[in-house]
Design a protein around this motif. Structure first.
Motif, PDB file in Angstrom:
ATOM      1  N   GLY A 185       7.008  -2.712 -10.478  1.00 56.60           N
ATOM      2  CA  GLY A 185       7.098  -1.926  -9.503  1.00 56.60           C
ATOM      3  C   GLY A 185       6.761  -0.897 -10.388  1.00 56.60           C
ATOM      4  N   VAL A 186       7.124   0.414  -9.625  1.00 58.49           N
ATOM      5  CA  VAL A 186       5.939   1.709 -10.027  1.00 58.49           C
ATOM      6  C   VAL A 186       8.264   2.690  -9.612  1.00 58.49           C
ATOM      7  CG1 VAL A 186       5.755   2.226  -7.905  1.00 58.49           C
ATOM      8  CG2 VAL A 186       4.827   3.508  -9.637  1.00 58.49           C
ATOM      9  N   LYS A 187       7.833   3.374 -10.732  1.00 55.46           N
ATOM     10  CA  LYS A 187       8.970   4.769 -10.082  1.00 55.46           C
ATOM     11  C   LYS A 187       8.626   6.124 -10.432  1.00 55.46           C
ATOM     12  CE  LYS A 187      12.432   2.232 -11.350  1.00 55.46           C
ATOM     13  NZ  LYS A 187      13.446   1.829 -10.866  1.00 55.46           N
ATOM     14  N   GLY A 188       9.435   6.652  -8.825  1.00 52.45           N
ATOM     15  CA  GLY A 188       8.168   7.777  -8.963  1.00 52.45           C
ATOM     16  C   GLY A 188       7.574   8.154  -7.428  1.00 52.45           C
ATOM     17  N   VAL A 189       8.061   7.054  -6.784  1.00 51.77           N
ATOM     18  CA  VAL A 189       7.027   8.146  -5.489  1.00 51.77           C
ATOM     19  C   VAL A 189       8.199   7.756  -4.760  1.00 51.77           C
ATOM     20  CG1 VAL A 189       5.876   6.368  -3.900  1.00 51.77           C
ATOM     21  CG2 VAL A 189       5.198   5.836  -5.338  1.00 51.77           C
ATOM     22  N   ASN A 190       9.371   6.986  -3.676  1.00 56.89           N
ATOM     23  CA  ASN A 190      10.388   7.166  -3.222  1.00 56.89           C
ATOM     24  C   ASN A 190      11.083   5.846  -3.654  1.00 56.89           C
ATOM     25  OD1 ASN A 190       9.298   5.566  -1.295  1.00 56.89           O
ATOM     26  ND2 ASN A 190       8.460   7.488  -0.148  1.00 56.89           N
ATOM     27  N   GLU A 191      12.034   6.331  -2.481  1.00 56.88           N
ATOM     28  CA  GLU A 191      13.460   4.414  -2.545  1.00 56.88           C
ATOM     29  C   GLU A 191      12.241   3.921  -2.326  1.00 56.88           C
ATOM     30  OE1 GLU A 191      17.036   5.909  -0.643  1.00 56.88           O
ATOM     31  OE2 GLU A 191      17.656   6.052  -2.521  1.00 56.88           O
ATOM     32  N   GLU A 192      11.788   3.744  -1.282  1.00 53.31           N
ATOM     33  CA  GLU A 192      10.656   2.081  -0.235  1.00 53.31           C
ATOM     34  C   GLU A 192      10.016   1.868  -1.718  1.00 53.31           C
ATOM     35  OE1 GLU A 192       7.742   1.669   3.234  1.00 53.31           O
ATOM     36  OE2 GLU A 192       8.485   3.631   3.327  1.00 53.31           O
ATOM     37  N   PHE A 193       9.414   2.870  -2.055  1.00 55.50           N
ATOM     38  CA  PHE A 193       8.221   1.882  -3.317  1.00 55.50           C
ATOM     39  C   PHE A 193       8.875   1.664  -4.231  1.00 55.50           C
ATOM     40  CE2 PHE A 193       5.873   4.027   0.954  1.00 55.50           C
ATOM     41  CZ  PHE A 193       5.578   2.506   0.635  1.00 55.50           C
ATOM     42  N   ASP A 194       9.693   2.698  -4.454  1.00 57.20           N
ATOM     43  CA  ASP A 194      10.164   2.359  -5.880  1.00 57.20           C
ATOM     44  C   ASP A 194      11.120   0.866  -6.287  1.00 57.20           C
ATOM     45  OD1 ASP A 194       9.396   5.159  -6.697  1.00 57.20           O
ATOM     46  OD2 ASP A 194      11.245   5.590  -7.379  1.00 57.20           O
ATOM     47  N   ARG A 195      11.057   0.387  -4.400  1.00 61.20           N
ATOM     48  CA  ARG A 195      11.118  -0.695  -5.386  1.00 61.20           C
ATOM     49  C   ARG A 195      11.208  -1.961  -5.885  1.00 61.20           C
ATOM     50  NH1 ARG A 195       9.700  -0.659   0.135  1.00 61.20           N
ATOM     51  NH2 ARG A 195       9.350  -3.117   1.564  1.00 61.20           N
ATOM     52  N   PHE A 224       0.470  -1.223   0.007  1.00 66.37           N
ATOM     53  CA  PHE A 224       0.640  -0.206   0.455  1.00 66.37           C
ATOM     54  C   PHE A 224       1.067   1.588  -0.100  1.00 66.37           C
ATOM     55  CE2 PHE A 224      -2.396   3.466   2.785  1.00 66.37           C
ATOM     56  CZ  PHE A 224      -3.254   3.757   1.887  1.00 66.37           C
ATOM     57  N   ILE A 225       0.278   2.427  -0.819  1.00 66.35           N
ATOM     58  CA  ILE A 225       1.229   3.400  -1.171  1.00 66.35           C
ATOM     59  C   ILE A 225       0.242   4.700  -0.607  1.00 66.35           C
ATOM     60  CG2 ILE A 225       2.541   5.377  -2.447  1.00 66.35           C
ATOM     61  CD1 ILE A 225       2.832   2.902  -4.355  1.00 66.35           C
ATOM     62  N   PRO A 226       0.668   5.105   0.247  1.00 62.97           N
ATOM     63  CA  PRO A 226      -0.081   6.479   1.266  1.00 62.97           C
ATOM     64  C   PRO A 226      -0.413   7.683  -0.102  1.00 62.97           C
ATOM     65  CG  PRO A 226       1.008   5.865   3.124  1.00 62.97           C
ATOM     66  CD  PRO A 226       2.026   4.880   1.622  1.00 62.97           C
ATOM     67  N   LYS A 227      -1.783   8.322   0.001  1.00 63.33           N
ATOM     68  CA  LYS A 227      -1.759   8.577  -1.139  1.00 63.33           C
ATOM     69  C   LYS A 227      -0.715  10.193  -0.993  1.00 63.33           C
ATOM     70  CE  LYS A 227      -5.606  11.911   0.025  1.00 63.33           C
ATOM     71  NZ  LYS A 227      -6.949  12.136  -0.016  1.00 63.33           N
ATOM     72  N   ASP A 228      -0.686  10.396   0.770  1.00 68.07           N
ATOM     73  CA  ASP A 228       0.321  11.722   0.459  1.00 68.07           C
ATOM     74  C   ASP A 228       1.527  11.752   0.278  1.00 68.07           C
ATOM     75  OD1 ASP A 228      -1.809  12.463   2.212  1.00 68.07           O
ATOM     76  OD2 ASP A 228      -0.111  12.209   3.961  1.00 68.07           O
ATOM     77  N   LEU A 229       2.195  10.720  -0.858  1.00 69.47           N
ATOM     78  CA  LEU A 229       3.121  10.352  -1.175  1.00 69.47           C
ATOM     79  C   LEU A 229       2.939  10.339  -2.532  1.00 69.47           C
ATOM     80  CD1 LEU A 229       5.119   7.266   0.666  1.00 69.47           C
ATOM     81  CD2 LEU A 229       5.649   9.895   1.225  1.00 69.47           C
ATOM     82  N   VAL A 230       2.098  10.323  -2.705  1.00 67.94           N
ATOM     83  CA  VAL A 230       2.148  10.052  -5.293  1.00 67.94           C
ATOM     84  C   VAL A 230       0.945  11.812  -5.163  1.00 67.94           C
ATOM     85  CG1 VAL A 230       0.898   9.248  -6.574  1.00 67.94           C
ATOM     86  CG2 VAL A 230       1.780   7.833  -4.181  1.00 67.94           C
ATOM     87  N   PRO A 231       1.571  12.595  -4.885  1.00 69.49           N
ATOM     88  CA  PRO A 231       0.707  14.180  -5.424  1.00 69.49           C
ATOM     89  C   PRO A 231      -0.115  14.362  -6.633  1.00 69.49           C
ATOM     90  CG  PRO A 231       2.338  14.659  -4.158  1.00 69.49           C
ATOM     91  CD  PRO A 231       2.806  13.316  -4.653  1.00 69.49           C
ATOM     92  N   ASP A 232      -0.157  13.713  -8.075  1.00 70.28           N
ATOM     93  CA  ASP A 232       0.249  13.179  -8.817  1.00 70.28           C
ATOM     94  C   ASP A 232       0.470  12.108  -8.884  1.00 70.28           C
ATOM     95  OD1 ASP A 232      -1.028  14.221 -11.334  1.00 70.28           O
ATOM     96  OD2 ASP A 232       0.445  14.735 -12.308  1.00 70.28           O
ATOM     97  N   PRO A 233      -1.117  11.438  -9.623  1.00 69.21           N
ATOM     98  CA  PRO A 233      -0.798   9.888 -10.156  1.00 69.21           C
ATOM     99  C   PRO A 233      -0.061   9.398 -11.340  1.00 69.21           C
ATOM    100  CG  PRO A 233      -2.921  10.291  -9.529  1.00 69.21           C
ATOM    101  CD  PRO A 233      -2.017  11.161  -8.874  1.00 69.21           C
ATOM    102  N   ALA A 234      -0.599  10.872 -12.253  1.00 68.79           N
ATOM    103  CA  ALA A 234       0.030  10.680 -13.399  1.00 68.79           C
ATOM    104  C   ALA A 234       1.061  10.528 -14.054  1.00 68.79           C
ATOM    105  CB  ALA A 234      -0.842  11.873 -14.574  1.00 68.79           C
ATOM    106  N   LYS A 235       2.124  11.223 -12.922  1.00 68.18           N
ATOM    107  CA  LYS A 235       3.516  11.417 -12.596  1.00 68.18           C
ATOM    108  C   LYS A 235       4.557  10.290 -12.429  1.00 68.18           C
ATOM    109  CE  LYS A 235       4.672  16.429 -11.882  1.00 68.18           C
ATOM    110  NZ  LYS A 235       4.325  17.210 -11.381  1.00 68.18           N
ATOM    111  N   LEU A 236       3.419   8.928 -12.616  1.00 69.27           N
ATOM    112  CA  LEU A 236       4.245   7.280 -12.065  1.00 69.27           C
ATOM    113  C   LEU A 236       4.446   6.683 -13.000  1.00 69.27           C
ATOM    114  CD1 LEU A 236       1.915   6.117  -9.173  1.00 69.27           C
ATOM    115  CD2 LEU A 236       4.380   7.475  -9.022  1.00 69.27           C
ATOM    116  N   GLU A 237       5.274   6.000 -12.922  1.00 69.62           N
ATOM    117  CA  GLU A 237       5.504   4.651 -13.633  1.00 69.62           C
ATOM    118  C   GLU A 237       5.761   3.612 -13.965  1.00 69.62           C
ATOM    119  OE1 GLU A 237       9.049   5.577 -17.455  1.00 69.62           O
ATOM    120  OE2 GLU A 237       9.887   5.135 -15.824  1.00 69.62           O
ATOM    121  N   LEU A 238       4.851   3.565 -14.628  1.00 70.65           N
ATOM    122  CA  LEU A 238       4.483   1.915 -14.391  1.00 70.65           C
ATOM    123  C   LEU A 238       5.750   0.542 -15.135  1.00 70.65           C
ATOM    124  CD1 LEU A 238       0.977   1.437 -14.522  1.00 70.65           C
ATOM    125  CD2 LEU A 238       2.604   1.497 -11.967  1.00 70.65           C
TER     126      LEU A 238
END
Length: 231
Positions: free
Chosen positions: A201-211, A127-141
Motif C-alpha cells: 500500500g501507500v501512506k500519505g493520501v487519505n484513509e480511503e487510499f491508505d488502506r 486509481f488515486i486522482p491527482k488532486d489527492l496527491v499534491p506532491d507524490p514525493a511525500k508518499l511512502e510505499l
C-alpha cells in the motif's frame, strides 16, 4: 476496463534502478539517465484476482512501485515543468519479476520481456486522482509477505522524480490517456512462493487510499524451457 482508471493502458513503461539502495542490492550502479522497459497490458490484474507464479522459471520477486497514470490524449516530448499537466493520477502496483529469467537474460545480453511480462505480473491497486496527491514525493510505499514487512521507502528517495520520468519517457515515445509509468522499486525485493499472501500500500493520501491491498499467490502453469522445447 480497469475500475476508476481513465481507460486501459496501451503502454506500460517501467523504470529500472530508480532507487539507489535497490540498485546496490542487485549489484548494479544507479543510472545517470532514466531507462525503462515495457510490460504488456495483459500482465495487469486487480483484486481479488490471484498472482499466478509460472512453474519452471526459477525465483520470482516482488517489487512495489508508484504508478503514474497519464491523463492527456497525447504526451510527446513533454518539458519537465509541464509534466504534471499530463497526469491524471496515481496507483500502487507490484512489478513482478522472474528474477532467474532476468539474470539469465542479462548474462546473454537479451531483453527482459519474458521475465517481466507473464500474465498477472502487474497487480495494481485503485486509481488515486491527482488532486489527492499534491506532491507524490511525500508518499511512502510498503509491501509485506505473510505479514512480514519487506519493503518500505519514501518516494522522495527516487533518483529521478516524477516530472523527470515523464519527460524522459515522452521524449522517446508518445504516451496516451491511461498509459502507465512504473517509477521503480525501493530495496527489499525478494522471492514470492505459492501460498504466500502479499499485502502492499501507500501512506500519505487519505484513509480511503491508505488502506492495504491484498493478493493471494498461487501456482501457475508450467512454462519452463522443457515445456517450450516440446511445442
Amino acid at each position: 476496463m480497469m475500475r476508476g482508471f481513465p481507460c486501459r493502458p496501451r503502454t506500460i513503461a517501467a523504470i529500472g534502478r530508480n532507487y539507489v539502495e535497490h540498485a546496490k542490492e542487485l549489484k548494479n550502479e544507479a543510472p545517470k539517465n532514466p531507462f525503462w522497459f515495457l510490460k504488456p497490458a495483459g500482465s495487469l490484474i486487480e483484486m481479488p484476482a490471484p498472482i499466478e507464479l509460472p512453474q519452471g522459471v526459477g525465483e520470482v520477486h516482488h517489487e512495489v512501485e508508484l504508478v503514474v497514470v497519464m491523463g492527456s490524449d497525447k504526451a510527446t516530448r513533454v518539458p519537465v515543468d509541464k509534466a504534471y499537466d499530463h497526469v491524471a493520477g496515481y496507483a500502487i502496483c507490484i512489478d513482478i519479476t522472474g528474477r532467474t529469467l532476468q539474470s539469465e537474460a542479462k548474462e546473454k545480453r537479451l531483453p527482459w520481456s519474458r521475465a517481466k511480462g507473464f500474465d498477472t505480473f502487474c497487480p495494481i491497486g485503485p486509481f488515486i486522482p491527482k488532486d489527492l496527491v499534491p506532491d507524490p514525493a511525500k508518499l511512502e510505499l510498503w509491501l509485506a509477505i505473510n505479514g512480514e514487512e519487506r519493503q518500505r521507502a519514501s518516494v522522495s528517495n527516487m533518483v529521478f522524480n516524477v516530472p523527470q520520468l515523464i519527460s524522459a519517457v515522452t521524449h522517446s515515445m508518445t504516451l496516451e490517456r491511461g498509459d502507465l509509468i512504473l517509477t521503480g522499486t525501493p530495496s527489499g525485493v525478494g522471492p514470492m512462493n505459492p501460498g504466500d499472501v502479499v499485502t502492499y500500500g501507500v501512506k500519505g493520501v487519505n484513509e480511503e487510499f491508505d488502506r492495504e491491498m491484498t493478493f493471494d499467490v498461487v501456482k501457475g502453469p508450467h512454462v519452463g524451457m522443457d515445456t517450450l522445447a516440446s511445442l
